[in-house]
Design an enzyme around this catalytic site. Structure first.
Site, PDB file in Angstrom:
ATOM      1  N   CYS A 269       0.668  -1.343  -0.116  1.00 44.91           N
ATOM      2  CA  CYS A 269      -0.045  -0.103  -0.075  1.00 44.91           C
ATOM      3  C   CYS A 269       0.909   1.232   0.121  1.00 44.91           C
ATOM      4  CB  CYS A 269      -1.038   0.047   1.235  1.00 44.91           C
ATOM      5  SG  CYS A 269      -2.196  -1.225   1.315  1.00 44.91           S
TER       6      CYS A 269
HETATM    7  N1  LIG Z   1      -2.889  -6.042   1.986  1.00 49.06           N
HETATM    8  C1  LIG Z   1      -3.256  -5.092   2.860  1.00 49.06           C
HETATM    9  O1  LIG Z   1      -2.968  -4.847   3.891  1.00 49.06           O
HETATM   10  C2  LIG Z   1      -4.275  -3.933   2.208  1.00 49.06           C
HETATM   11  C3  LIG Z   1      -4.981  -2.910   3.008  1.00 49.06           C
HETATM   12  C4  LIG Z   1      -5.480  -2.137   2.638  1.00 49.06           C
HETATM   13  C5  LIG Z   1      -6.055  -1.870   1.282  1.00 49.06           C
HETATM   14  N2  LIG Z   1      -5.459  -2.937   0.483  1.00 49.06           N
HETATM   15  C6  LIG Z   1      -5.928  -2.981  -1.145  1.00 49.06           C
HETATM   16  O2  LIG Z   1      -6.854  -3.967  -1.129  1.00 49.06           O
HETATM   17  C7  LIG Z   1      -6.537  -4.369  -2.547  1.00 49.06           C
HETATM   18  C8  LIG Z   1      -6.473  -6.004  -2.692  1.00 49.06           C
HETATM   19  O3  LIG Z   1      -5.286  -6.180  -1.886  1.00 49.06           O
HETATM   20  P1  LIG Z   1      -4.656  -7.504  -1.434  1.00 49.06           P
HETATM   21  O4  LIG Z   1      -3.500  -7.302  -0.490  1.00 49.06           O
HETATM   22  O5  LIG Z   1      -5.625  -8.514  -0.828  1.00 49.06           O
HETATM   23  O6  LIG Z   1      -4.081  -8.140  -2.677  1.00 49.06           O
HETATM   24  P2  LIG Z   1      -3.727  -9.898  -2.587  1.00 49.06           P
HETATM   25  O7  LIG Z   1      -2.842  -9.936  -4.047  1.00 49.06           O
HETATM   26  O8  LIG Z   1      -3.414 -10.270  -1.538  1.00 49.06           O
HETATM   27  O9  LIG Z   1      -5.201 -10.423  -3.373  1.00 49.06           O
HETATM   28  C9  LIG Z   1      -5.758 -10.195  -4.448  1.00 49.06           C
HETATM   29  C10 LIG Z   1      -6.452 -11.495  -5.142  1.00 49.06           C
HETATM   30  O10 LIG Z   1      -7.095 -11.281  -5.913  1.00 49.06           O
HETATM   31  C11 LIG Z   1      -6.994 -12.241  -6.978  1.00 49.06           C
HETATM   32  N3  LIG Z   1      -7.344 -11.780  -8.197  1.00 49.06           N
HETATM   33  C12 LIG Z   1      -6.635 -11.105  -9.038  1.00 49.06           C
HETATM   34  N4  LIG Z   1      -7.143 -10.892 -10.274  1.00 49.06           N
HETATM   35  C13 LIG Z   1      -8.349 -11.287  -9.924  1.00 49.06           C
HETATM   36  C14 LIG Z   1      -9.803 -11.020 -10.895  1.00 49.06           C
HETATM   37  N5  LIG Z   1      -9.597 -10.730 -12.091  1.00 49.06           N
HETATM   38  N6  LIG Z   1     -10.904 -11.715 -10.512  1.00 49.06           N
HETATM   39  C15 LIG Z   1     -10.684 -12.095  -8.930  1.00 49.06           C
HETATM   40  N7  LIG Z   1      -9.686 -12.424  -8.126  1.00 49.06           N
HETATM   41  C16 LIG Z   1      -8.447 -11.691  -8.889  1.00 49.06           C
HETATM   42  C17 LIG Z   1      -5.617 -12.718  -6.742  1.00 49.06           C
HETATM   43  O11 LIG Z   1      -5.410 -14.029  -7.007  1.00 49.06           O
HETATM   44  C18 LIG Z   1      -5.414 -12.588  -5.051  1.00 49.06           C
HETATM   45  O12 LIG Z   1      -5.853 -13.821  -4.374  1.00 49.06           O
HETATM   46  C19 LIG Z   1      -5.576  -3.405  -3.071  1.00 49.06           C
HETATM   47  O13 LIG Z   1      -6.217  -2.574  -3.746  1.00 49.06           O
HETATM   48  C20 LIG Z   1      -4.896  -3.147  -2.026  1.00 49.06           C
HETATM   49  O14 LIG Z   1      -4.057  -2.018  -2.304  1.00 49.06           O
HETATM   50  C21 LIG Z   1      -4.530  -3.845   0.977  1.00 49.06           C
END
Ligand SMILES: NC(=O)c1ccc[n+]([C@@H]2O[C@H](COP(=O)([O-])OP(=O)(O)OC[C@H]3O[C@@H](n4cnc5c(N)ncnc54)[C@H](O)[C@@H]3O)[C@@H](O)[C@H]2O)c1
Length: 432
Positions: A269
């Site tokens: 992030c």
């Molecule tokens: N990790 C954190 O602590 C955190 C905190 C706040 C916000 N975010 C935001 O949340 C969002 C997701 O982050 P994350 O850390 O969970 O990512 P991540 O990479 O852990 O998970 C994303 C998931 O989405 C799947 N994916 C990818 N393309 C896809 C599609 N077309 N359809 C369905 N699934 C699909 C991937 O296989 C994966 O399992 C981002 O925008 C991030 O900036 C993350």
């Protein structure tokens, strides 16, 4: 409204798209309170693991996944099943491309995958961090291409995720959730969706305000970390301990929030999200100078740390070339296994480029396999008196609580500490 009734009575089926660091805890929370949850992900391996009751994230226990399965949770790669869901929550990645511009391709791909399966009486919520206007400009037209009217037949909201992996104090339920709907009816549906699982929902006037709120939170962190990183370099040159100063300033009971310097920014992030705003601001003819400056300072930290390692070795008559350097912690922050954007990897690369022999130790990451940007293939070194004594330098990059700091101090010939973990000065400890 029937959808609100279904949400309030927990009869609604919740679809979570993207079962990652954000999607999985959310799935568990909806499941825990009795909703049937369907997880949709493009990664078949992840889907199989979850359906078998296994977890692939260290801080999420397999028993929790197994518990959700008994509550009716299942995962699938079949996006036509989106039609079964009353709510569709998008938690997919929003990275930057190689030009450091927003890469919205995951959000767009997921939206387009569900569009053919949308129906009246559903709510779509985007949780991925993104630039202000995304929900309105990118999601809304695609949802409306179905012929459904947003705010009457189908509902669209933006509600940013605030997950803090490894935080022992706050969890998905107790972290207040910001929300903005495309119309007031959308906001009301969004409130019904989240009020069942989150203690406090904070509704805003628009999706844009909600998108901007998430960016403000992360920009606030990036800029303040940039500030203390810059002050760390100034303090170092002046012979002042920045950590002593921060701890002292933090005794002020008002008007000061402590931020801590480190080897650079990491995680999915803070190093990335601010640049979503930088990109969008250009459309309005504006530049975001604080963001750019913090980015510059934070990006240069690994190089500064490497120069401190080189100086410390030089003081001891050694060169970086051929030095055995053990990096402690390759996760981007303490007590987690997440290596995304971790500055440790850049430190390892920079030191290897200068000819150092690199090894690492991280109790949360037993094996370090090659990744998209790195080709290290290493196993975590067990910290013993012998393994520590066999190094020329131990570089403390991530201060996991599971490290035995007394053991390290007693046996490492040289410690370069980027986290201020060692408060007492010692001849063989260098702050960086
Ligand atoms: N990790 C954190 O602590 C955190 C905190 C706040 C916000 N975010 C935001 O949340 C969002 C997701 O982050 P994350 O850390 O969970 O990512 P991540 O990479 O852990 O998970 C994303 C998931 O989405 C799947 N994916 C990818 N393309 C896809 C599609 N077309 N359809 C369905 N699934 C699909 C991937 O296989 C994966 O399992 C981002 O925008 C991030 O900036 C993350």
């Amino acid at each position: 409204m029937e959808l609100i009734d279904r949400l309030n009575s927990r009869q609604a089926v919740i679809g979570i798209l993207g079962l990652g660091y954000v999607g999985l805890p959310l799935m568990l929370r909806f499941s825990e309170v009795g909703y049937r949850v369907l997880g949709l992900d493009i990664d078949a391996e992840k889907v199989d693991k979850l359906n078998a009751g296994a977890s692939y994230i260290e801080h999420i226990r397999a028993e929790s996944i197994a518990g959700a399965l008994t509550q009716g949770f299942s995962a699938t790669t079949d996006f036509s099943r989106a039609s079964e869901c009353d709510a569709l929550i998008l938690c997919v990645p929003t990275p930057l491309n190689k030009y450091r511009e927003p890469d919205l391709s995951y959000v767009i791909a997921t939206t387009e995958a569900i569009v053919p399966h949308l129906r009246a009486g559903q709510v779509v919520s985007l949780e991925s961090t993104t630039w202000p206007g995304t929900t309105d400009e990118e999601l809304r037209p695609r949802v409306e291409s179905t012929g459904l009217t947003v705010g009457e037949e189908i509902f669209l909201v933006f509600s940013p995720e605030r997950e803090d992996p490894g935080n022992p104090t706050y969890n998905t339920r107790t972290i207040p959730k910001v929300l903005g709907g495309v119309t007031p009816a959308c906001t009301a549906v969004g409130e019904a969706l989240y009020a069942q699982v989150i203690d406090q929902v904070v509704s805003l006037s628009s999706t844009r305000a909600a998108e901007m709120t998430k960016l403000l939170e992360n920009i606030h962190r990036a800029v303040n970390i940039g500030l203390v990183n810059e002050l760390k370099i100034v303090c170092d040159r002046m012979g002042i301990d920045i950590h002593e100063v921060i701890h002292a300033a933090a005794t002020k009971p008002f008007g000061f929030t402590p931020y801590y310097p480190g080897p650079g920014l990491g995680g999915h992030c803070i190093p990335i999200d601010p640049f979503y705003l930088t990109w969008k601001a250009r459309e309005y003819g504006l530049s975001t100078r604080f963001i750019e400056l913090a980015g510059e300072v934070n990006t240069n930290m690994p190089k500064w740390v490497v120069s401190k390692v080189a100086d410390a070795l030089n003081e001891r008559g050694k060169a970086v070339k051929g030095a055995r350097i053990l990096v402690l912690g390759i996760a981007y922050k303490k007590n987690v296994d997440d290596r995304r954007e971790s500055p440790s990897m850049e430190l390892m690369e920079l030191l290897e480029d200068r000819g150092a022999e690199i090894s690492y130790s991280d109790p949360h990451v037993p094996r370090f396999l090659p990744m998209r940007k790195h080709d290290f293939d290493l196993e975590s070194v067990l910290l013993t008196p012998e393994s520590l004594a066999a190094t020329d330098c131990v570089l403390l990059a991530t201060d996991h609580d599971r490290f035995d700091y007394d053991l390290i101090k007693a046996h490492a010939p040289l410690i370069v500490d980027t986290r201020g973990r060692y408060r007492e000065p010692a001849e063989h400890i260098v702050r960086a």
